[in-house]
Design an enzyme around this catalytic site. Sequence first.
Site, PDB file in Angstrom:
ATOM      1  N   ASP A   9       0.790  -1.246   0.000  1.00  0.00           N
ATOM      2  CA  ASP A   9       0.000   0.000   0.000  1.00  0.00           C
ATOM      3  C   ASP A   9       0.823   1.299   0.000  1.00  0.00           C
ATOM      4  O   ASP A   9       0.507   2.228   0.756  1.00  0.00           O
ATOM      5  CB  ASP A   9      -0.961   0.016   1.210  1.00  0.00           C
ATOM      6  CG  ASP A   9      -2.004  -1.092   1.165  1.00  0.00           C
ATOM      7  OD1 ASP A   9      -1.983  -1.904   0.229  1.00  0.00           O
ATOM      8  OD2 ASP A   9      -2.840  -1.154   2.087  1.00  0.00           O
ATOM      9  N   LYS A 107      -7.103  -4.970  -3.030  1.00  0.00           N
ATOM     10  CA  LYS A 107      -7.877  -5.484  -1.890  1.00  0.00           C
ATOM     11  C   LYS A 107      -8.773  -4.379  -1.362  1.00  0.00           C
ATOM     12  O   LYS A 107      -8.493  -3.201  -1.569  1.00  0.00           O
ATOM     13  CB  LYS A 107      -6.925  -5.987  -0.796  1.00  0.00           C
ATOM     14  CG  LYS A 107      -6.005  -4.893  -0.286  1.00  0.00           C
ATOM     15  CD  LYS A 107      -4.985  -5.419   0.695  1.00  0.00           C
ATOM     16  CE  LYS A 107      -4.106  -4.297   1.199  1.00  0.00           C
ATOM     17  NZ  LYS A 107      -4.824  -3.234   1.915  1.00  0.00           N
ATOM     18  N   CYS A 152      -2.083  -2.663   7.634  1.00  0.00           N
ATOM     19  CA  CYS A 152      -1.997  -3.606   6.505  1.00  0.00           C
ATOM     20  C   CYS A 152      -0.720  -4.436   6.515  1.00  0.00           C
ATOM     21  O   CYS A 152      -0.747  -5.616   6.165  1.00  0.00           O
ATOM     22  CB  CYS A 152      -2.204  -2.867   5.196  1.00  0.00           C
ATOM     23  SG  CYS A 152      -3.929  -2.308   5.027  1.00  0.00           S
TER      24      CYS A 152
HETATM   25  C1  VGL Z   1      -4.730   0.722   5.640  1.00  0.00           C
HETATM   26  C2  VGL Z   1      -6.355   1.578   7.008  1.00  0.00           C
HETATM   27  C3  VGL Z   1      -7.300   1.441   6.008  1.00  0.00           C
HETATM   28  C4  VGL Z   1      -3.298   0.344   5.464  1.00  0.00           C
HETATM   29  C5  VGL Z   1      -5.663   0.571   4.631  1.00  0.00           C
HETATM   30  O1  VGL Z   1      -2.816   0.270   4.307  1.00  0.00           O
HETATM   31  O2  VGL Z   1      -2.611   0.118   6.495  1.00  0.00           O
HETATM   32  N1  VGL Z   1      -5.084   1.213   6.824  1.00  0.00           N
HETATM   33  N2  VGL Z   1      -6.940   0.934   4.819  1.00  0.00           N
END
Ligand code: VGL
Length: 198
Positions: A9, A107, A152
């Site tokens: 991410d 995702k 994540c």
């Molecule tokens: C994430 C919160 C919501 C992350 C993704 O990548 O850690 N955190 N969506």
Amino acid sequence: MTHALLVIDVQNDFCPGGALAVPDGDSIVPGINSLMADAPAVILTQDWHPAGHSSFASAHPGKSPMELTEMPYGPQVLWPDHCIQGSPGAAFHSDLHIDRADLIIRKGFNPAIDSYSAFFENDRTTPTGLEGYLRTRGIETLTLVGLATDFCVNYSALDAARLGFQVTVRTDLCRAIDFDGSLDAALDGMRNSGITLA
Ligand code: VGL
Ligand code: ZN
């Protein structure tokens, strides 16, 4: 080939100026690029929510970002709207060498379930398909980097260890949201699950 680098991410919304900015989140990009250059396999994940996703506080009248709610699959932190499919915030950081990726796994596209982990949605049972991909390629060891350490990256590392992969998290190439003690809890949990923190 038995080793893969999993880059979690590294997207604009998790970097300074983004909708769910992780402090210092962009500072890890050069180091990740260096690791990607030498990794035998590179997999990127991309948080990829439809507008109005159930993990957004805006989808729950009266709720604010960072509040907890109860979902059918358990407690869920409510987030600001982020990483909406096709938006600039959902794009990878522009300095990340995404051409090195063998696979990009998205995702969080299911409107009703959040998905922190690269392996399972937050019900901890709906698979993303990544396990099968890794196994069919003969990959047994994983190094994880990216955002955010305590969400994540943490959930991905725990699932990978539970599935039997040998997991290293390069904490120097991760950054955390650190909400309500979440970073220390995540580090303890990963250590207790046999994950190497480097
Ligand atoms: C994430 C919160 C919501 C992350 C993704 O990548 O850690 N955190 N969506
Ligand atoms: Zn998300």
